[in-house]
Enzyme design. Structure first.
Site: not given
Ligand code: G3I
Length: 305
Positions: A127, A169, A206, A237
């Site tokens: 990105e 990517n 996406h 997705d």
């Molecule tokens: O790990 C913490 C946890 O300790 C805490 O209790 C919880 C409470 O909110 O948050 C947890 O972290 C979250 C993490 O996902 C694991 O669930 C983050 O807040 C959350 O921001 C994070 O989101 C991820 C996101 O990337 C962050 O940028 C998504 O799961 C994940 O699917 C998403 O994936 C991205 C790709 O890496 C790049 N392309 C876009 C894609 C979708 O956004």
């Protein structure tokens, strides 16, 4: 083939999913993972904040759980992601200049060395371009270390894990007419002409109502492939439901199958309830793990022809 992975394999492709370590204890989830997919991407566990929480102190527990499970089941792994402006640990967020450049390259080298030989393809850089009409690089602390930060990351990754495929990517790069797509294309063209090591381009894909599967999606994949790189659909997705969603998924599968260098497809989660999206039903299995119409259309498209 009777499963997504088996059907894709018959076409010389893979079919993968994002996996969250925290869900592996859910037997419905892990059962679908084992049965249907032959490629795995850690959804968050191999990102910089997860693997290097303190500078030069590495933490691979959750990533290893995913990598070891995948490999024990004969699945391959995509490494996501070595260099990104987002999900940086606190110590990195406030760094700049040559200290950040060195820290970024150290991260790429250490993580790619640790997993060397176990990763099919790395998302080396994620990105790095802006949305909109500028076609410019995204402003970030990494970009401010110098425009050559991306190629420096690719060179470090090649040295550390010489047999892995190295991917750039991004999202919103699916429509051939978009400035962002054109900008990434020119970067890959430039890298190939100067011998910067790059093997593949990941299209996150996406899709939703605001950003539907473009009519020129196959053209985009083919044009990049013509530069001499593989293309991979890395985070698929598609918002929606029923037959409309199913036909959009079918279009994506057919576009990949029509492009010889489209190596495979990864969906960004297993059940709708596993999706990063806080609303909607964008995946192939419902919240109970039942196959949706979209699943059937994907399987049929993989098995056709
Ligand atoms: O790990 C913490 C946890 O300790 C805490 O209790 C919880 C409470 O909110 O948050 C947890 O972290 C979250 C993490 O996902 C694991 O669930 C983050 O807040 C959350 O921001 C994070 O989101 C991820 C996101 O990337 C962050 O940028 C998504 O799961 C994940 O699917 C998403 O994936 C991205 C790709 O890496 C790049 N392309 C876009 C894609 C979708 O956004």
């Amino acid at each position: 083939g009777a499963t997504l992975g088996a059907a894709a394999a018959e076409k010389g492709r893979y079919f993968g999913t994002a996996v969250a370590a925290g869900r592996l204890g859910d037997s419905t989830y892990s059962g679908l993972l084992q049965r249907e997919f032959d490629m795995v991407t850690a959804e968050n566990e191999m990102k910089i904040d997860a693997t290097e929480p303190n500078q030069n102190q590495f933490s691979y527990g959750n990533a290893d759980r995913i990598v070891n499970l995948a490999r024990s089941q004969g699945k391959r792994v995509r490494g996501h992601t070595l260099a990104w402006h987002s999900q940086q640990p606190g110590w990195m967020q406030n760094m700049s200049g040559s200290a950040l450049r060195s820290a970024m390259l150290n991260h790429v080298t250490k993580v790619a060395t640790y997993y060397a030989g176990k990763i099919y393809a790395w998302d080396v850089v994620n990105e790095a371009f802006q949305d909109g009409s500028s076609g410019a690089r995204r402003d970030s602390n990494l970009q401010r270390t110098g425009n050559d930060w991306i190629e420096a990351a690719f060179r470090a990754a090649r040295t550390a894990d010489p047999n892995a495929k190295l991917c750039y990517n991004d999202y919103n790069t699916d429509d051939w007419s978009h400035a962002k797509t054109q900008a990434v294309y020119r970067m890959v063209q430039d890298f190939k002409s100067r011998g910067v090591p790059i093997d593949c381009v990941g299209f996150q894909s996406h899709f939703n109502a605001q950003s539907p599967v473009p009519s020129n999606y196959q053209t985009t994949l083919q044009n990049f492939a013509n530069l001499g790189v593989d293309v991979q659909i890395t985070e698929l997705d598609i918002e929606g439901s029923g037959s409309a969603q199913a036909s959009n998924y079918e279009r994506v599968v057919n576009a990949c199958l029509a492009v010889t260098r489209c190596a495979g497809i990864t969906v960004w989660g297993i059940r709708d309830t596993d999706s990063w999206r806080s609303y909607g039903t964008p995946l192939l299995f419902d919240g109970s793990g039942n196959k949706k119409a979209a699943y059937t259309s994907v399987l049929n498209a993989l098995n056709a022809g």
